[in-house]
Design an enzyme around this catalytic site. Structure first.
Site, short mmCIF file in Angstrom:
data_model
loop_
_atom_site.label_atom_id
_atom_site.label_comp_id
_atom_site.label_asym_id
_atom_site.label_seq_id
_atom_site.Cartn_x
_atom_site.Cartn_y
_atom_site.Cartn_z
N TYR B 114 -19.24 24.63 -46.52
CA TYR B 114 -19.75 25.93 -46.96
C TYR B 114 -18.60 26.81 -47.42
CZ TYR B 114 -24.34 25.18 -44.74
OH TYR B 114 -25.57 24.72 -44.39
N TYR B 153 -22.67 17.59 -42.55
CA TYR B 153 -21.43 18.12 -41.98
C TYR B 153 -21.49 18.11 -40.45
CZ TYR B 153 -24.09 22.51 -41.76
OH TYR B 153 -25.04 23.47 -41.52
N ARG B 163 -25.08 17.61 -38.89
CA ARG B 163 -26.32 18.11 -39.47
C ARG B 163 -26.73 17.23 -40.64
NH1 ARG B 163 -28.76 22.71 -39.71
NH2 ARG B 163 -30.44 21.23 -39.49
N HIS B 166 -29.06 19.54 -45.99
CA HIS B 166 -30.20 20.46 -46.06
C HIS B 166 -29.88 21.62 -46.98
CE1 HIS B 166 -27.58 22.02 -42.84
NE2 HIS B 166 -27.98 23.20 -43.26
N HIS B 168 -30.88 25.70 -47.31
CA HIS B 168 -31.50 26.84 -46.64
C HIS B 168 -32.38 27.60 -47.62
CE1 HIS B 168 -28.95 26.79 -42.96
NE2 HIS B 168 -28.03 26.29 -43.77
#
Lengths: 231, 247
Positions: B114, B153, B163, B166, B168
């Site tokens: 991110y 990640y 995780r 995905h 969001h």
């Protein structure tokens, strides 16, 4: 004979598109990294043009692509500042949480198609929705106007209030609560406050500090746990 | 229409449904951050008032700015990764379209990193990818955006926790009551099965969060396509009449 390959699609499976599963899309946490995606500059300033609400300190400047507040002019009403801490079950302030607000204008009308009460004026300079991240100390803060009263169920009138949503890491669902004002007209008759056990009502009532800020701490868990609503 | 009648009509509140069986609990011990953050007292059910059934409707542009539907064109060059198209419908529980509503999008880059100062695991940043966008549904409730497939990640929930990939998604919907933040997962991702956040949603409802690969949404020679419909809380058809003293 060959297969019509262009007409093939992947085999159906139990997933988002399966009609037997149709229903509300389940909620998931907003996570810790929402800052570059959700709270825009001025999102927490409903009356001016400050950067309140955003956390540009958490990303390189070239990756802050969110909007800047589109406030068009000064809304009617008394300008107020509302703020508070947000704490977990150990009393630790949470610096990675997001708060949203929704409230009526000074005359008590929502800027929404659903509020069709034409006898109560809209304010062209006021939407009533705001969004802000907690700061490094776990404080949330909005500048807005003090809302008017809106009808409740039946013939009741609700006391002035602000609807709040709390989202964050560790919160699988949005938590909905309300902020009332300690000196709010009609607090004693408010149809929603009346549903709250008396010993817990204080968790919804902001008090004015000497500096003029209306302060309301939000406690997610434990002693003095804030009242959250099932909508 | 008399004034009294008009006042009565304006007071009829059509409530939204409460959460259905697919909603996760607030407390899900496998997802450790819920342990100190989930409220321990049950939420208090309140009747819908004007506050809960209203929302900022069409003000998204004024609040958030215009749509950003292509996450691959926000910088000088193209981002690394598999280009994807995600498209679908926003519907209510009666499968009626929810038009003119904003979907905000954020995600990691192809390497699973991110663009956020608190994300510091050793995967590369991509100077050409921020991973933020927003789209607006059309009159039929349709939306579509272009991005790259995010990577998985690691995270600190437990040893060797990862995780699943995905995206969001955040929606306001038509009312305060319809607010939704969720995550879209990809088919054939083995990490979904062992992810405590996805698995906070009981089966089979967890599968509502898994997009479908769709050759019809796939653009030849350009991008893989995924379908993902979003269903917001709906309202029952018949308004219940409230009692009034003057009635």
């Amino acid at each position: 004979m060959t297969t019509d390959l262009e007409a093939l699609n992947a085999a159906p499976r139990l997933d988002n598109q399966d009609p037997t599963l149709f229903g509300q899309t389940p909620s998931q946490t907003v996570g810790p990294f929402f800052h570059y995606g959700l709270p825009w500059k001025g999102g927490a300033d409903l009356v001016g043009r400050s950067d309140l609400g955003a956390r540009p300190d958490l990303m390189p400047p070239e990756h802050f692509l969110l909007a800047t507040s589109g406030v068009s002019g000064a809304p009617q009403g008394e300008v107020i500042e509302i703020a508070g801490g947000i704490y977990d079950g150990q009393g630790t302030p949470l610096n990675d949480v997001m708060v949203e607000i929704w409230h009526a204008n000074a005359a008590g009308r929502y800027a929404s198609d659903e509020d069709g009460r034409e006898e109560v004026p809209l304010d062209p300079h006021f939407v009533g929705f705001g969004r802000g991240a907690t700061d490094a100390n776990g404080i949330w803060r909005f500048r807005t106007i003090r809302p008017g009263r809106v009808p409740g169920p039946g013939n009741t009138l609700q006391a002035p209030h602000i609807a709040l949503s709390v989202l964050g890491r560790g919160l699988l669902k949005r938590l909905a609560t309300r902020l009332y004002f300690a000196d709010g007209e009609g607090n004693g008759d408010d149809p929603i406050l009346a549903l709250v056990p008396p010993e817990r009502r204080d968790t919804l009532i902001a008090r004015r500090r000497p500096d003029g800020v209306w302060w309301l701490d939000i406690v997610l868990q434990g002693e003095n746990e804030t009242v959250f609503f099932d909508l | 229409m008399s004034q009294v009648t008009s006042r009565l009509i304006s007071r009829v509140i059509l409530p939204y449904r409460r959460e259905d069986a697919g909603a996760p609990p607030s407390l899900h011990a496998d997802y450790r951050s819920t342990m100190l953050r989930a409220p321990r007292l049950a939420p208090l059910a309140i009747p819908a008032t004007l506050t809960e059934v209203t929302g900022p409707d069409h003000a998204w542009a004024r609040l958030m700015g215009p749509a950003m539907a292509d996450l691959t064109v926000q910088h000088r060059g193209e981002p690394q990764g598999q280009r994807i198209v995600v498209a679908g419908l926003v519907l209510d529980e009666q499968a009626r379209p929810v038009p003119d509503t904003v979907i905000e999008i954020w995600q990691a880059n192809a390497a699973g990193r991110y663009i956020h100062s608190r994300d510091d695991w050793p995967a590369p940043l991509d100077p050409n990818f921020t991973g933020v966008g927003r789209v607006i549904t059309d009159a039929e409730g349709r939306y579509r955006f272009v991005s790259i497939r995010p990577g998985a990640y690691p995270w600190g929930n437990h040893k060797n926790a990862w995780r699943p990939a995905h995206i969001h998604l955040s929606l306001l919907g038509p009312a305060f009551a319809t607010r939704l933040v969720t995550q879209m997962y990809f088919p054939d991702d083995p990490l979904i099965e062992i992810d405590p956040i996805a698995n906070a949603v009981p089966m089979p409802y967890r599968q509502r969060l898994v997009a479908r690969f769709d050759i019809g949404t796939t653009v030849p020679n350009w991008a893989l396509g995924y379908r993902f419909d979003i269903v917001l809380k709906g309202r029952d058809q018949t308004p219940f009449e409230e009692e009034h003293d003057d009635h």
